[in-house]
Design an enzyme around this catalytic site. Sequence first.
Site, mmCIF file in Angstrom:
data_model
loop_
_atom_site.group_PDB
_atom_site.id
_atom_site.type_symbol
_atom_site.label_atom_id
_atom_site.label_comp_id
_atom_site.label_asym_id
_atom_site.label_seq_id
_atom_site.Cartn_x
_atom_site.Cartn_y
_atom_site.Cartn_z
ATOM 1 N N ASP A 27 -1.754 -10.164 -13.157
ATOM 2 C CA ASP A 27 -1.563 -9.192 -12.079
ATOM 3 C C ASP A 27 -0.071 -8.926 -11.902
ATOM 4 O O ASP A 27 0.755 -9.347 -12.725
ATOM 5 C CB ASP A 27 -2.206 -9.686 -10.785
ATOM 6 N N GLU A 66 -10.542 -11.552 -5.064
ATOM 7 C CA GLU A 66 -9.604 -10.855 -5.944
ATOM 8 C C GLU A 66 -9.636 -9.338 -5.716
ATOM 9 O O GLU A 66 -8.591 -8.684 -5.764
ATOM 10 C CB GLU A 66 -9.894 -11.184 -7.410
ATOM 11 N N TYR A 104 -7.799 -8.136 -15.380
ATOM 12 C CA TYR A 104 -7.271 -9.152 -14.477
ATOM 13 C C TYR A 104 -8.400 -9.861 -13.725
ATOM 14 O O TYR A 104 -8.477 -11.099 -13.706
ATOM 15 C CB TYR A 104 -6.288 -8.549 -13.472
#
Length: 352
Positions: free
Chosen positions: A136, A35, A118
């Site tokens: 996101d 991520e 997030y």
Amino acid sequence: MLNEIVQPLISWYRQNKRILPWRDQKNAYYTWVSEIMLQQTRVEAVKPYFLRFIGELPDVKALAECPEEKLMKLWEGLGYYNRVRNMQSAAQVVVAEYGGVLPASYDELLALKGIGSYTAGAIASIAYDIPVPAVDGNVLRVFSRITEDRQDIMKQSVRSQVEEKLLGIMPKDAPGDFNQALMELGAVVCVPNGPARCMECPVAALCKAYHHGTVDELPVKAPKKKRTIENKTVLVIQDGEKTAIQKRPEKGLLAGLYELPNLLGHLTREEVLDKVKNMQLEPLYIEKLPDAKHIFSHIEWRMTGYLIRVASLDTDRELPFIFAEKKQSEKQYAIPSAFRAYVKYMKEESGK
């Protein structure tokens, strides 16, 4: 209406999801690394970086203990180097306070350096099945179109509203799949560039923007501020087979990385020769190189370059440079992609 998107999205995701090296392993560390890498880089580009990074640093402990230069080299090409520095700081806390295992708590994840709402939501839901949203840019775009919401998605207040609404419909039995379904839909169907593929969308029947023909008008984003333009002259200074590189300051843009020597402004050939002589070097040959540019989020470098060959160095002389062969640089020193157009002029190996 929002409740009705949950099951179609999960079913679509499970049948159509892309095969990615960090998926389907319930590995919080893999989710975290992927991520952070994906924040500014496309999925296909991230794959080799992820595999190389995990191959060298397979767990949180390895990341926490990695020497800085090796860490920067592993991140080379992804940009935003403070992100991997923050990851290492967080990893050191995780080793010290959680035995090297990322905590299975949204709030505790959020407290770690470099992990925002997030990323905390992605780790918590995907790795630990905690029913929290992970919002996101893809999710914001999908949500704004489904609900035909014309608020500016760049505002934190709008993001918070979306998180709250998604929290209200989060399926307790599959939060990770639901979050990834929203991300996947935004990445491959409800795309940011070019026309949305509405005929492939599993929730088109529920999408207000699709029914009202407003898909292309959404999401709403405030215009970005203009970037600052900086003119630079990049010097490829060579002593035989080796090329000069130097370390950037420990603070600021590209902090602590290596670079080719460079000067502010677009210098003439004569000005470059004077600068090189002032470095206590003896130029033997100079060649103008093609111009290049590199765009950061807030700055644009417009570069001109020169290849300068200098007389053999006095080994006792102290210089602000390291002279390295290209292979040595590729293995040891992280040179950011901003200099890619000029790094290619470094010599490949002795005798060539």
